[in-house]
Motif scaffolding. Structure first.
Motif, mmCIF file in Angstrom:
data_model
loop_
_atom_site.group_PDB
_atom_site.id
_atom_site.type_symbol
_atom_site.label_atom_id
_atom_site.label_comp_id
_atom_site.label_asym_id
_atom_site.label_seq_id
_atom_site.Cartn_x
_atom_site.Cartn_y
_atom_site.Cartn_z
ATOM 1 N N THR A 258 0.179 -18.555 -2.587
ATOM 2 C CA THR A 258 -0.439 -17.472 -3.357
ATOM 3 C C THR A 258 0.406 -16.945 -4.517
ATOM 4 O OG1 THR A 258 0.468 -15.654 -2.010
ATOM 5 C CG2 THR A 258 -1.565 -16.706 -1.233
ATOM 6 N N GLY A 259 1.695 -17.296 -4.550
ATOM 7 C CA GLY A 259 2.559 -16.831 -5.631
ATOM 8 C C GLY A 259 3.091 -15.428 -5.451
ATOM 9 N N ALA A 260 2.878 -14.826 -4.285
ATOM 10 C CA ALA A 260 3.361 -13.461 -4.053
ATOM 11 C C ALA A 260 3.534 -13.224 -2.565
ATOM 12 C CB ALA A 260 2.399 -12.435 -4.644
ATOM 13 N N ASN A 261 4.509 -12.375 -2.241
ATOM 14 C CA ASN A 261 4.700 -11.950 -0.852
ATOM 15 C C ASN A 261 5.360 -10.579 -0.861
ATOM 16 O OD1 ASN A 261 7.466 -12.380 -1.322
ATOM 17 N ND2 ASN A 261 7.519 -14.330 -0.223
ATOM 18 N N ARG A 262 5.895 -10.151 0.243
ATOM 19 C CA ARG A 262 6.452 -8.798 0.331
ATOM 20 C C ARG A 262 7.780 -8.658 -0.408
ATOM 21 N NH1 ARG A 262 9.927 -8.221 5.231
ATOM 22 N NH2 ARG A 262 10.228 -10.307 6.112
ATOM 23 N N ALA A 332 7.296 6.750 -17.101
ATOM 24 C CA ALA A 332 6.205 6.675 -18.072
ATOM 25 C C ALA A 332 5.438 5.358 -17.991
ATOM 26 C CB ALA A 332 6.758 6.865 -19.483
ATOM 27 N N TYR A 333 6.139 4.250 -17.709
ATOM 28 C CA TYR A 333 5.512 2.944 -17.852
ATOM 29 C C TYR A 333 5.482 2.082 -16.577
ATOM 30 C CZ TYR A 333 5.897 3.867 -22.851
ATOM 31 O OH TYR A 333 5.778 4.425 -24.104
ATOM 32 N N CYS A 334 6.302 2.397 -15.603
ATOM 33 C CA CYS A 334 6.478 1.472 -14.472
ATOM 34 C C CYS A 334 6.073 2.054 -13.127
ATOM 35 C CB CYS A 334 7.948 1.036 -14.366
ATOM 36 S SG CYS A 334 8.695 0.513 -15.926
ATOM 37 N N MET A 335 6.220 3.351 -12.964
ATOM 38 C CA MET A 335 6.126 3.962 -11.644
ATOM 39 C C MET A 335 4.725 3.865 -11.042
ATOM 40 S SD MET A 335 7.683 7.638 -10.460
ATOM 41 C CE MET A 335 6.479 8.643 -11.326
ATOM 42 N N HIS A 336 3.697 3.854 -11.881
ATOM 43 C CA HIS A 336 2.336 3.829 -11.333
ATOM 44 C C HIS A 336 2.033 2.500 -10.655
ATOM 45 C CE1 HIS A 336 2.097 2.082 -15.338
ATOM 46 N NE2 HIS A 336 0.929 1.548 -15.047
ATOM 47 N N GLY A 342 10.013 2.152 -5.247
ATOM 48 C CA GLY A 342 10.408 0.829 -5.714
ATOM 49 C C GLY A 342 9.819 -0.311 -4.917
ATOM 50 N N ARG A 343 8.967 -0.008 -3.995
ATOM 51 C CA ARG A 343 8.423 -1.053 -3.122
ATOM 52 C C ARG A 343 7.086 -1.602 -3.605
ATOM 53 N NH1 ARG A 343 10.208 1.291 2.862
ATOM 54 N NH2 ARG A 343 12.217 0.203 2.899
ATOM 55 N N LEU A 352 10.324 -3.861 -6.442
ATOM 56 C CA LEU A 352 11.561 -3.967 -7.214
ATOM 57 C C LEU A 352 12.782 -3.748 -6.326
ATOM 58 C CD1 LEU A 352 10.495 -1.986 -10.422
ATOM 59 C CD2 LEU A 352 10.483 -4.469 -10.055
ATOM 60 N N ALA A 353 12.636 -2.976 -5.291
ATOM 61 C CA ALA A 353 13.734 -2.730 -4.355
ATOM 62 C C ALA A 353 14.005 -3.995 -3.550
ATOM 63 C CB ALA A 353 13.381 -1.581 -3.418
#
Length: 434
Positions: A258-262, A332-336, A342-343, A352-353
Motif C-alpha cells: 500500500t505504500g504506507a504504514n504506521r 500554520a502549514y503542517c499541524m492539521h 507528530g503522529r 513525523l515522530a
C-alpha cells in the motif's frame, strides 16, 4: 522496496535503455507464432516485479514505448522503446539477444548499455524467468512505432566502449544461487530483492566508479541507504532508527502493498515503485521479500540512541509558536495533517515522530518532498486522498529550513538541523525546467 534509479550514479533504481533499434529487414521473432499464454502471463507478473513500466513508459505515453528523460551526472538520456515493433523496438531480438541485454548490458548490435539500466541486478535473473519475460515482451505487449531519442550527453562522455571495462570490473555474471542453510522463502526473497527488484540500485551507496558498493548481504553497505537525484533512498537494514528495525513483518508487508504504514509513507521514486510494482506482488512473494529484508543486520544509522517517543518539549513549543520560527511554520502549514503529537493519522497521513526518513542524517528527502510534494499513491486503481502538497511557491528557503529543523528535533527525533543553503540547492536543482 525498490526504488526507481534516475541516472547513472545519481539515480540508478529503474530500468533504462535496454534495447537498441532493430535493423531494417531484421527477422521478427514477435511474429514467430502464438506464445504459451501461461508463459506470457508469468512474464507479465515478472515485468511488474522488475518495475519495467516505471522507466519504459513515459507520462501519457504508450506502454513500454520509451521516451522518458532521465538525468545522469553526464547529461540526459532517454529511455528506449521495448515494444515488439521491428523497426524502433525489440521486435528483431531473439531470446538470446534479449537475455544478453538484460543480464550483461549489451544490445543486439553489440553496443554497451549505460548501467542506469540495472543489469548488474538483472544478471541474477534465472533462465526460466528470462524466457517468461521474453515471451511477455514479444507476445503480451502491443508494438509501438516510436523512434528512440539520442542522449544529450556530449562527446567524449557519450562513448560507450569504456563501459566494457566497467563491466569487467563490476559486473558479476551468473544467476542467483540459493544460499545453503536458508529456507525456501528466504532464498526467494533474496532472489527478488537482489535480482528483478533491483532494490540495491537505489538503496545501496555507490563507489568511485558509480558501482553499487555491495550486491548482496555479504557486503556491509548493502541496502544501507543512498542519495540519488535529490532523494535519499532509505536504509533497508535492521537499523533501529533509520532502518526497518522497529518495523514488524506485518508493517513491511503493508508498506509493500500500500505504500504506507504506521511508521512512514512512500514518496519520490518509491511512489512509482509501489504503484507499478510491489502492490502486484502475490502474498507468497510479499512474505518472502519481507523475510529477507528483516533478516539483514543493522548498518548505518544516525548514531543516536534507540528512538523513544517524547512529546513534551515539542508540545511546549507548539503552545508558544511565537518563540520558535519553525513552530510558527508548523502550526500554520503542517499541524492539521501531522498533528500536535507528530503522529499524523497513519497510514493516511504520515507520522513525523520517529519516522525513519525524519531521523536520517541526510535530509534531502524531507527538503525535496516539502518543496515539491509527491505523486499520488494509486492502490487498486484508487488514488490516495491526501498526497503531500509542495510548498516551493509558498515558503522560502529559511522557512522550510526552520520547519524541518523543528520537525527533526521534535518529539525526541534528535536529528540534525537543516540549513537554508541546503534548501536553496535542492530548490534550484529540482525546480529547473518546471
Amino acid at each position: 522496496m525498490k526504488n526507481m534509479l534516475k541516472g547513472l550514479g545519481a539515480a540508478l533504481c529503474v530500468a533504462l535503455p535496454f534495447l537498441a533499434q532493430a535493423p531494417a529487414g531484421a527477422a521478427t521473432p514477435a511474429a514467430a507464432g502464438a506464445a504459451d499464454q501461461a508463459l506470457v502471463q508469468r512474464g507479465a507478473y515478472l515485468a511488474q516485479l522488475g518495475d519495467c513500466a516505471a522507466c519504459h513508459t513515459a507520462p501519457k505515453g504508450k506502454p513500454f514505448a520509451g521516451g522518458l528523460p532521465m538525468n545522469t551526472p553526464m547529461g540526459r538520456i532517454y529511455v528506449t522503446n521495448i515494444t515488439p515493433d521491428a523497426q524502433t523496438g525489440i521486435g528483431g531480438y531473439t531470446e538470446a539477444d534479449f537475455a544478453r541485454a538484460l543480464r550483461e548490458g549489451v544490445a543486439k548490435d553489440g553496443h554497451n548499455l549505460y548501467p542506469a539500466m540495472p543489469y548488474p541486478s538483472y544478471a541474477k535473473v534465472n533462465d526460466g524467468d528470462v524466457k517468461a519475460l521474453y515471451a511477455f515482451f514479444m507476445h503480451g505487449v502491443a508494438p509501438v512505432q516510436q523512434a528512440n531519442r539520442e542522449s544529450d550527453i556530449k562527446w567524449p562522455l557519450n562513448m560507450r566502449w569504456p563501459l566494457m571495462f566497467w563491466n569487467m570490473a563490476f559486473l558479476e555474471k551468473g544467476p542467483y544461487r540459493d544460499k545453503p542453510g536458508k529456507d525456501v522463502a528466504w532464498n526467494r526473497g533474496a532472489y527478488l530483492v537482489q535480482g528483478l527488484g533491483h532494490c540495491g540500485s537505489c538503496h545501496t551507496p555507490r563507489g568511485v566508479g558509480f558501482q553499487e558498493s555491495a550486491l548482496d548481504e555479504s557486503g556491509s553497505a548493502f541496502l544501507s541507504g543512498a542519495l540519488l537525484d535529490g532523494w535519499f533512498a532509505s536504509n533497508l537494514t535492521g537499523e533501529h532508527n533509520t532502518g526497518l528495525g522497529r518495523w514488524s513483518d506485518e508493517d513491511l508487508r503493508t508498506f509493500l502493498k500500500t505504500g504506507a504504514n504506521r511508521h512512514a509513507s512512500a514518496f519520490g521514486a518509491m511512489t512509482s515503485v509501489i504503484n507499478n510494482s510491489t502492490q502486484a506482488l502475490n502474498d507468497q512473494d510479499v512474505a518472502a521479500v519481507s523475510k529477507y529484508l528483516k533478516s539483514l543486520p543493522p548498518v548505518g544509522g544516525n548514531g543516536a540512541p534507540a528512538y523513544t517517543y517524547d512529546p513534551q518539549a515539542t508540545k511546549v513549543s507548539l503552545d508558544r509558536p511565537a518563540n520558535d520560527a519553525g513552530a510558527r511554520v508548523y502550526t500554520a502549514y503542517c499541524m492539521h495533517c501531522h498533528g500536535v503529537d507528530g503522529r499524523g493519522f497513519a497510514p493516511m497521513l504520515a507520522p513525523l515522530a520517529g519516522n525513519p526518513n525524519v531521523l536520517a542524517k541526510d535530509a534531502s528527502s524531507l527538503i525535496n518532498v516539502t518543496l515539491n510534494g509527491t505523486g499520488d499513491l494509486v492502490i487498486n486503481g484508487v488514488p490516495s486522498p491526501f498526497p503531500m502538497p509542495g510548498f516551493a511557491a509558498v515558503l522560502d528557503d529559511k522557512q522550510i529550513a526552520d520547519v524541518l529543523s523543528f520537525v527533526r528535533a521534535g518529539w525526541n527525533n534528535g536529528a540534525p538541523a537543516v540549513a537554508a543553503a541546503e534548501v536553496a540547492k535542492l530548490r534550484q536543482s529540482t525546480q529547473a525546467g518546471r
